[in-house]
Design a protein around this motif. Sequence first.
Motif, PDB file in Angstrom:
ATOM      1  N   THR A  93      -5.942  -4.770   5.839  1.00 45.48           N
ATOM      2  CA  THR A  93      -6.018  -4.320   7.122  1.00 45.48           C
ATOM      3  C   THR A  93      -7.003  -5.026   8.142  1.00 45.48           C
ATOM      4  OG1 THR A  93      -8.444  -3.256   6.206  1.00 45.48           O
ATOM      5  CG2 THR A  93      -6.281  -1.775   6.295  1.00 45.48           C
ATOM      6  N   THR A 116       1.775  -1.562   6.343  1.00 41.76           N
ATOM      7  CA  THR A 116       0.995  -0.566   5.764  1.00 41.76           C
ATOM      8  C   THR A 116       0.096  -1.122   4.896  1.00 41.76           C
ATOM      9  OG1 THR A 116       0.793   1.734   4.998  1.00 41.76           O
ATOM     10  CG2 THR A 116       2.061   0.267   3.743  1.00 41.76           C
ATOM     11  N   ALA A 118      -4.142  -0.022   3.228  1.00 41.98           N
ATOM     12  CA  ALA A 118      -5.361   1.052   2.768  1.00 41.98           C
ATOM     13  C   ALA A 118      -6.749   0.529   3.303  1.00 41.98           C
ATOM     14  CB  ALA A 118      -5.216   1.014   1.428  1.00 41.98           C
ATOM     15  N   ASP A 128      -6.055   5.838  -0.572  1.00 42.24           N
ATOM     16  CA  ASP A 128      -5.255   6.329   0.308  1.00 42.24           C
ATOM     17  C   ASP A 128      -3.913   5.369   0.421  1.00 42.24           C
ATOM     18  OD1 ASP A 128      -7.031   4.123   1.137  1.00 42.24           O
ATOM     19  OD2 ASP A 128      -6.442   4.222   3.271  1.00 42.24           O
ATOM     20  N   ASN A 132      -0.012   6.056   2.379  1.00 46.49           N
ATOM     21  CA  ASN A 132       0.374   5.388   3.120  1.00 46.49           C
ATOM     22  C   ASN A 132       1.616   4.618   2.726  1.00 46.49           C
ATOM     23  OD1 ASN A 132      -1.837   5.678   4.970  1.00 46.49           O
ATOM     24  ND2 ASN A 132      -2.965   4.133   4.134  1.00 46.49           N
ATOM     25  N   SER A 136       5.139   5.218   5.016  1.00 48.88           N
ATOM     26  CA  SER A 136       5.868   3.933   5.488  1.00 48.88           C
ATOM     27  C   SER A 136       7.337   3.839   5.113  1.00 48.88           C
ATOM     28  CB  SER A 136       5.083   2.822   5.157  1.00 48.88           C
ATOM     29  OG  SER A 136       3.713   2.665   5.497  1.00 48.88           O
ATOM     30  N   VAL A 153       1.847   2.273   9.798  1.00 46.66           N
ATOM     31  CA  VAL A 153       1.370   3.317   9.328  1.00 46.66           C
ATOM     32  C   VAL A 153       0.193   3.437   8.849  1.00 46.66           C
ATOM     33  CG1 VAL A 153       2.147   5.414   7.734  1.00 46.66           C
ATOM     34  CG2 VAL A 153       4.017   4.321   9.114  1.00 46.66           C
ATOM     35  N   MET A 154      -0.813   4.311   9.176  1.00 41.14           N
ATOM     36  CA  MET A 154      -2.025   4.208   8.330  1.00 41.14           C
ATOM     37  C   MET A 154      -2.647   5.796   8.970  1.00 41.14           C
ATOM     38  SD  MET A 154      -2.938   1.267   7.033  1.00 41.14           S
ATOM     39  CE  MET A 154      -4.891   1.576   6.777  1.00 41.14           C
ATOM     40  N   ASN A 155      -3.008   6.123   7.620  1.00 36.49           N
ATOM     41  CA  ASN A 155      -3.845   7.715   7.620  1.00 36.49           C
ATOM     42  C   ASN A 155      -2.996   8.537   8.350  1.00 36.49           C
ATOM     43  OD1 ASN A 155      -6.029   9.290   7.084  1.00 36.49           O
ATOM     44  ND2 ASN A 155      -6.778   8.962   9.251  1.00 36.49           N
TER      45      ASN A 155
END
Length: 308
Positions: A93, A116, A118, A128, A132, A136, A153-155
């Motif tokens: 990230t 994606t 985490a 997570d 994710n 995704s 795509v996150m959370n």
Amino acid sequence: MSRHIHLLATGGTIAGEADPAGDGSRYTAGVRSVNTLLATVPDLAAAAEISAEQILSLDSKDITPTDWLQILAAARHALADPAIDGLVILHGTDTMEETAYFLHLSLPPGKPVVLTGAMRPADHPQADGPANLRASVQLAADDTAWNKGVLIVMNGTVHAARWLGKARTTGLDAFNSPRPWAEARPDGRFARCEPSTLPRVDILAGYAGAPADLIDACVTAGSRGLVLALTGHGSIPAAWLPALRRARDKGVAILRASRCVGPVIRNANADDDDEGWLTAGDLPPPKARIALMLALATGKPGDWMNDL
């Protein structure tokens, strides 16, 4: 008909494991393989046919432009396969927004490309990553993701690469976007370009008392472009002007950006045309750097830097 989604794994926290010598707050990224991660989400087969390859195993703070080119080559190869309907890239990230924007500029429009990662390592009790990854793949297999450029795509939230930013150091809601992803449009202006290397472009921060000799130091070290992360509306300190002009006269591209939320408007607050400077619009400095690197690698920057 089931869609075929291909996964490219590059490491990151999503593949991380806790440091046994730490107190639970430290971990090592990029430890687990993509096949190990897939085993934690057995229901993916209901969303799509899955294939996967491990191309890197890095903490994304260590990603370099050379790694971007490796990811790009793998992504282009996968997307060119008529049997593959979409692509999911697993990434750390810290620099996800940079890799996503690099790919947004350099991949062809059409098939979905979703990044994606985490915020918690894979062995965390409330990891997570699996959710994710599942979300995704589902997005990459959905018709609504076509011709949107690169998505993230996150959370449980979808973001467009053009607007994505990591806004918080911790928490699952670490990412923000000022606009909804449904408004995203593809770019791909460098999709036909095949640079073997990317030129060095440095970011220099504007702040009270920022020394001009950093400009000369970057040029001496081989910079071909400078992105100025300036105060306010891209305000250039008067003390910087001689060094910037020396850099310009040596062929170094100069781009005005702001450390604030943009835009930096051309010829407002500076004589950009007279000085031969570029402007970032509302691109934040790290993304402006990526666009300038690609532009320098493929031709005259001014030919590529409009309407980013």
